[in-house]
Design a protein around this motif. Structure first.
Motif, PDB file in Angstrom:
ATOM      1  N   PRO A 138     -13.921   1.169 -13.922  1.00 15.08           N
ATOM      2  CA  PRO A 138     -15.302   1.406 -14.365  1.00 15.08           C
ATOM      3  C   PRO A 138     -16.360   0.541 -13.700  1.00 15.08           C
ATOM      4  CG  PRO A 138     -14.109   0.145 -16.018  1.00 15.08           C
ATOM      5  CD  PRO A 138     -13.106   0.519 -14.963  1.00 15.08           C
ATOM      6  N   ASP A 139     -15.991  -0.667 -13.243  1.00 11.85           N
ATOM      7  CA  ASP A 139     -17.077  -1.590 -12.851  1.00 11.85           C
ATOM      8  C   ASP A 139     -16.629  -2.605 -11.803  1.00 11.85           C
ATOM      9  OD1 ASP A 139     -15.367  -2.954 -14.481  1.00 11.85           O
ATOM     10  OD2 ASP A 139     -16.903  -3.820 -15.768  1.00 11.85           O
ATOM     11  N   LEU A 140     -16.235  -2.130 -10.646  1.00 16.84           N
ATOM     12  CA  LEU A 140     -15.878  -3.059  -9.574  1.00 16.84           C
ATOM     13  C   LEU A 140     -17.136  -3.530  -8.855  1.00 16.84           C
ATOM     14  CD1 LEU A 140     -12.710  -1.384  -8.026  1.00 16.84           C
ATOM     15  CD2 LEU A 140     -12.863  -3.116  -9.828  1.00 16.84           C
ATOM     16  N   ALA A 141     -17.030  -4.706  -8.226  1.00 19.57           N
ATOM     17  CA  ALA A 141     -18.168  -5.282  -7.508  1.00 19.57           C
ATOM     18  C   ALA A 141     -18.253  -4.685  -6.104  1.00 19.57           C
ATOM     19  CB  ALA A 141     -18.018  -6.798  -7.425  1.00 19.57           C
ATOM     20  N   VAL A 142     -19.436  -4.759  -5.522  1.00 18.64           N
ATOM     21  CA  VAL A 142     -19.590  -4.312  -4.139  1.00 18.64           C
ATOM     22  C   VAL A 142     -18.737  -5.201  -3.228  1.00 18.64           C
ATOM     23  CG1 VAL A 142     -21.911  -3.419  -4.518  1.00 18.64           C
ATOM     24  CG2 VAL A 142     -21.615  -5.782  -3.769  1.00 18.64           C
ATOM     25  N   GLY A 143     -18.361  -4.650  -2.105  1.00 20.03           N
ATOM     26  CA  GLY A 143     -17.545  -5.402  -1.160  1.00 20.03           C
ATOM     27  C   GLY A 143     -16.425  -4.537  -0.629  1.00 20.03           C
ATOM     28  N   THR A 144     -15.439  -5.185  -0.022  1.00 20.54           N
ATOM     29  CA  THR A 144     -14.311  -4.489   0.593  1.00 20.54           C
ATOM     30  C   THR A 144     -13.072  -4.685  -0.271  1.00 20.54           C
ATOM     31  OG1 THR A 144     -15.266  -4.919   2.780  1.00 20.54           O
ATOM     32  CG2 THR A 144     -12.968  -4.224   2.704  1.00 20.54           C
ATOM     33  N   TRP A 145     -12.394  -3.583  -0.540  1.00 20.15           N
ATOM     34  CA  TRP A 145     -11.266  -3.584  -1.466  1.00 20.15           C
ATOM     35  C   TRP A 145     -10.052  -2.900  -0.850  1.00 20.15           C
ATOM     36  CZ3 TRP A 145     -11.544  -5.371  -6.674  1.00 20.15           C
ATOM     37  CH2 TRP A 145     -12.815  -5.818  -7.061  1.00 20.15           C
ATOM     38  N   THR A 146      -8.881  -3.288  -1.342  1.00 22.48           N
ATOM     39  CA  THR A 146      -7.645  -2.567  -1.058  1.00 22.48           C
ATOM     40  C   THR A 146      -7.066  -2.100  -2.387  1.00 22.48           C
ATOM     41  OG1 THR A 146      -7.062  -3.665   1.019  1.00 22.48           O
ATOM     42  CG2 THR A 146      -5.246  -2.826  -0.303  1.00 22.48           C
ATOM     43  N   PHE A 147      -6.645  -0.836  -2.426  1.00 23.05           N
ATOM     44  CA  PHE A 147      -6.055  -0.261  -3.633  1.00 23.05           C
ATOM     45  C   PHE A 147      -4.583   0.037  -3.366  1.00 23.05           C
ATOM     46  CE2 PHE A 147     -10.552   0.567  -3.813  1.00 23.05           C
ATOM     47  CZ  PHE A 147     -10.883   0.272  -5.129  1.00 23.05           C
ATOM     48  N   VAL A 148      -3.708  -0.342  -4.311  1.00 26.41           N
ATOM     49  CA  VAL A 148      -2.265  -0.166  -4.172  1.00 26.41           C
ATOM     50  C   VAL A 148      -1.738   0.533  -5.417  1.00 26.41           C
ATOM     51  CG1 VAL A 148      -0.039  -1.335  -3.949  1.00 26.41           C
ATOM     52  CG2 VAL A 148      -2.036  -2.217  -2.713  1.00 26.41           C
ATOM     53  N   ALA A 149      -0.939   1.587  -5.209  1.00 29.73           N
ATOM     54  CA  ALA A 149      -0.299   2.293  -6.319  1.00 29.73           C
ATOM     55  C   ALA A 149       1.186   1.991  -6.316  1.00 29.73           C
ATOM     56  CB  ALA A 149      -0.537   3.795  -6.192  1.00 29.73           C
ATOM     57  N   ARG A 150       1.740   1.837  -7.511  1.00 29.88           N
ATOM     58  CA  ARG A 150       3.167   1.570  -7.632  1.00 29.88           C
ATOM     59  C   ARG A 150       3.726   2.260  -8.868  1.00 29.88           C
ATOM     60  NH1 ARG A 150       4.216  -4.684  -9.001  1.00 29.88           N
ATOM     61  NH2 ARG A 150       6.262  -3.752  -9.333  1.00 29.88           N
ATOM     62  N   LYS A 151       4.957   2.711  -8.756  1.00 35.47           N
ATOM     63  CA  LYS A 151       5.696   3.300  -9.877  1.00 35.47           C
ATOM     64  C   LYS A 151       7.166   3.270  -9.535  1.00 35.47           C
ATOM     65  CE  LYS A 151       6.153   7.270 -12.934  1.00 35.47           C
ATOM     66  NZ  LYS A 151       5.694   8.624 -13.317  1.00 35.47           N
ATOM     67  N   ALA A 157       2.072   2.772  -2.322  1.00 37.00           N
ATOM     68  CA  ALA A 157       1.086   3.401  -1.447  1.00 37.00           C
ATOM     69  C   ALA A 157      -0.184   2.577  -1.491  1.00 37.00           C
ATOM     70  CB  ALA A 157       0.792   4.833  -1.912  1.00 37.00           C
ATOM     71  N   SER A 158      -0.895   2.520  -0.383  1.00 39.90           N
ATOM     72  CA  SER A 158      -2.103   1.698  -0.346  1.00 39.90           C
ATOM     73  C   SER A 158      -3.210   2.386   0.419  1.00 39.90           C
ATOM     74  CB  SER A 158      -1.811   0.328   0.279  1.00 39.90           C
ATOM     75  OG  SER A 158      -1.414   0.480   1.626  1.00 39.90           O
ATOM     76  N   SER A 159      -4.424   2.013   0.063  1.00 33.66           N
ATOM     77  CA  SER A 159      -5.622   2.461   0.777  1.00 33.66           C
ATOM     78  C   SER A 159      -6.415   1.203   1.114  1.00 33.66           C
ATOM     79  CB  SER A 159      -6.458   3.410  -0.085  1.00 33.66           C
ATOM     80  OG  SER A 159      -7.597   3.858   0.619  1.00 33.66           O
ATOM     81  N   VAL A 173     -10.502   7.561  -4.421  1.00 32.51           N
ATOM     82  CA  VAL A 173      -9.513   6.943  -3.550  1.00 32.51           C
ATOM     83  C   VAL A 173      -8.184   7.641  -3.824  1.00 32.51           C
ATOM     84  CG1 VAL A 173      -8.282   4.821  -2.978  1.00 32.51           C
ATOM     85  CG2 VAL A 173     -10.724   4.741  -3.541  1.00 32.51           C
ATOM     86  N   VAL A 174      -7.673   8.354  -2.840  1.00 31.27           N
ATOM     87  CA  VAL A 174      -6.457   9.145  -3.013  1.00 31.27           C
ATOM     88  C   VAL A 174      -5.270   8.395  -2.405  1.00 31.27           C
ATOM     89  CG1 VAL A 174      -5.321  11.350  -2.602  1.00 31.27           C
ATOM     90  CG2 VAL A 174      -7.814  11.265  -2.932  1.00 31.27           C
ATOM     91  N   LEU A 175      -4.243   8.198  -3.208  1.00 34.62           N
ATOM     92  CA  LEU A 175      -3.038   7.477  -2.797  1.00 34.62           C
ATOM     93  C   LEU A 175      -1.846   8.417  -2.886  1.00 34.62           C
ATOM     94  CD1 LEU A 175      -3.971   4.406  -4.937  1.00 34.62           C
ATOM     95  CD2 LEU A 175      -3.779   4.295  -2.461  1.00 34.62           C
TER      96      LEU A 175
END
Length: 340
Positions: A138-151, A157-159, A173-175
């Motif tokens: 809902p409320d991430l800060a501006v900047g550069t991010w990496t998103f990682v999915a795990r199960k 998977a990462s973006s 962001v599609v993983l």
């Protein structure tokens, strides 16, 4: 717009102990003094009307000075995420982790980046996907991010390098996730198993870039030197290993799942001892960071330690052989040229 924010409170929140708070100066700069070494902390900035800025997972060595870079205050950015198979089917109950990437650059001191290589990345926020495979930060800060999915049962998977901007609608962001695999083995040296050895595994293309930490998977060897790293994608990966407290240096390339097990042999080590003193009167310098780098048959090795009250230091995990460099640094001091 990059304008410095003066008189802004900045908090340092340790996992244990009392929090610290300072305010920024006219240039927007801030500094915490007397931070306990070895304690994991989080830098946090909260200002009305802006997204909360968090930098977790900071742990300082004794007398270390850490520059966390530029923290940006701006409106919060909602970020939708979708986790799917490569066939497009939604994956429910996947955990998605958001990692804020520091804008800091390492400059010429690439050995510092290597010394920090084994530190685990700490996510700022996590969400879980619903039945339709979607979730929302809902409320991430501006900047550069990496998103990682795990199960469980899937490869991570990462973006990477997703740039968030205020007041700009963020595309989902599609993983995409595939079946996961496990790489297991042991860490050994000439005397037997290396208990507590750190093992890092990442896709071969990621390399040693400090900003790739969210993509690296980490395991610690047991008393028998055994380790197992799961949630790996099929394909070529790079494996690094290190003795406890040392920077990873032994580097192997493995094809998963063709090679399900591998034993890692760490090279022999040597001990380097000495003193750090002031030019002229020879007074001991306490708290200087002494860092040694050496080439090994499988990469670059880095070892570092702080000098004690008598200026003495002992590096006991240096690979045997030729040292590429041995240097001492401390804030407020410069290295004097040697007459040797």
């Amino acid at each position: 717009d990059g304008t410095p924010v003066a008189a802004q409170p900045v908090a340092l929140l340790p996992e244990s102990g009392e929090p610290h708070e300072v305010v920024t100066d006219s240039s927007g700069g801030f500094r915490f003094e007397g931070v306990a070494d070895g304690v994991v902390c989080e830098v946090r900035v909260e200002a009305p009307g802006y997204a909360r800025v968090r930098m977790p997972g900071i742990a300082l060595d004794r007398d270390e000075v850490r520059d966390v870079g530029v923290l940006l205050l701006d409106a919060a950015v909602p970020v939708p995420v979708e986790v799917r198979t490569y066939a497009g089917a939604p994956i429910a109950d996947a955990e998605v982790l958001a990692f804020a990437l520091s804008e800091r650059t390492w400059g010429k001191d690439w050995t510092e980046a290597l010394a920090q290589f084994a530190q685990p990345a700490v996510p700022v926020a996590t969400v879980r996907t619903g039945p339709d495979g979607s979730a929302r930060f809902p409320d991430l800060a501006v900047g550069t991010w990496t998103f990682v999915a795990r199960k469980e049962g899937f490869a991570r998977a990462s973006s990477p390098d997703v740039r968030l901007r205020a007041r700009v609608a963020q595309e989902p962001v599609v993983l995409h996730m595939a079946a996961g695999h496990t790489l297991a083995g042991r860490v050994l040296d000439a005397s037997g198993p290396v208990a507590g050895a750190v093992v890092l595994v990442t896709a071969e293309s990621r390399g040693r870039d400090p900003r790739s930490a969210p993509h690296r998977q980490r395991a610690v060897a047991g008393e028998d030197g055994a380790f197992a790293v799961g949630e790996l994608s099929a394909g070529d990966v790079t494996l690094w290993a290190a003795r406890p407290g040392a920077a990873p240096s032994t580097e192997l390339r493995v094809r998963v799942p063709d090679v399900p097990r591998i034993d890692v042999m760490l090279p022999a080590t040597a001990v380097v001892r000495g003193r750090v003193t002031a030019l002229g009167d020879g007074a001991p310098i306490e708290g200087a960071l002494v860092r040694a780098t050496a080439w090994t048959g499988s990469g670059i090795a880095v070892a570092e330690v702080r000098s004690d009250a008598e200026g003495r230091y002992t590096l006991d995990a240096v690979p045997a052989g030729h040292l590429q460099s041995l240097a001492a640094t401390k804030e407020g001091w410069v290295t004097a040229p040697s007459d040797d």
